[in-house]
Design a protein around this motif. Structure first.
Motif, mmCIF file in Angstrom:
data_model
loop_
_atom_site.group_PDB
_atom_site.id
_atom_site.type_symbol
_atom_site.label_atom_id
_atom_site.label_comp_id
_atom_site.label_asym_id
_atom_site.label_seq_id
_atom_site.Cartn_x
_atom_site.Cartn_y
_atom_site.Cartn_z
ATOM 1 N N GLU A 180 0.890 -1.149 0.151
ATOM 2 C CA GLU A 180 0.234 0.085 0.068
ATOM 3 C C GLU A 180 0.837 1.242 0.186
ATOM 4 O O GLU A 180 0.550 2.353 -0.814
ATOM 5 N N GLN A 181 1.936 1.383 0.747
ATOM 6 C CA GLN A 181 2.900 2.196 0.830
ATOM 7 C C GLN A 181 3.706 2.498 -0.504
ATOM 8 O O GLN A 181 4.022 4.029 -0.633
ATOM 9 N N ARG A 182 3.757 1.586 -1.216
ATOM 10 C CA ARG A 182 4.786 1.615 -2.304
ATOM 11 C C ARG A 182 4.175 1.675 -3.622
ATOM 12 O O ARG A 182 4.917 1.936 -4.753
#
Length: 228
Positions: A189-191
């Motif tokens: 989700e962060q990347r």
């Protein structure tokens, strides 16, 4: 408004057909006319190409089979090898024409790629070339298992390198024993820098219609101003 999505995955057997079917059901439930397309299928089981059958079953309208599936290859091996063994050359222009015909009769065409994004289709073209000519936003199916972080991030990088928008991604839990599932999900989700459309649980006999309720297709609709 987009005329469809191209569904790719982090590899073979990660649930592209399941997610494609779930997307067809989800958009159909919103009143959109939908049709699934599997340009190239490799692997015939008791005279049936199961990926194609599942997409046909999930579509809201019936379309000619030669448009839904221009290339059906019997051996369950890399498509360019299966095609060569059958004396066939997979022609991306033929696939594009079929897709354009489907777009005339449906609001949305959900195109399921073959294998991973860069799988060879003929001597000089691959899945990325097919996606580029179809010119559809891409949805990435991540088979959640050990090694998926690298596969997902590499695939996303290559998709963006084609100039196509990465419209969203789906996490499909194909390994029920996967360690640190939540942490891996968060890392992606962060990347990945695109919306998470849904997280699908591990199910032995997964049903696309049931799982369609776990997809948030509204996040795809928000992305449309950026599309070609």
């Amino acid at each position: 408004m987009t005329k469809g999505y191209f569904i790719t995955g982090t590899g073979t057997g990660v649930g592209k057909t399941l997610v494609s079917g779930a997307l067809l059901h989800a958009f159909g439930a919103r009143g959109r006319t939908t049709v699934g397309m599997k340009p190239v299928v490799a692997g015939c089981d008791n005279g049936q190409y199961m990926d194609v059958e599942l997409l046909l079953a999930a579509s809201t309208i019936t379309a000619p089979r030669e448009q839904v599936n221009p290339y059906a290859l019997v051996p369950p091996i890399a498509p360019h090898i299966a095609a060569r063994q059958s004396g066939i050359v997979i022609d991306i222009a033929t696939i594009n024409r079929a897709c354009l015909e489907l777009q005339k009769i449906a609001d949305l065409v959900i195109v399921e790629g073959t294998g991973g994004f860069l799988v060879p289709l003929n001597e000089y073209q691959d899945g990325a070339d097919m996606a580029r000519i179809l010119n559809l936003p891409v949805i990435l199916v991540v088979g959640m298992q050990l090694g998926c972080l690298n596969h997902a991030l590499l695939t996303a990088q290559v998709v963006r390198g084609t100039g196509l928008p990465l419209a969203g991604w789906v996490a499909n839990r194909i390994d029920p024993q996967m360690a640190a599932f939540d942490e891996n999900l968060l890392a992606l989700e962060q990347r990945l820098n695109c919306p998470l459309v849904g997280v699908l649980p591990f199910e032995q006999n997964a049903d696309a219609k049931t799982l369609s309720r776990l997809l948030d297709i509204a996040v795809l609709e928000q992305d449309q101003p950026h599309e070609h």
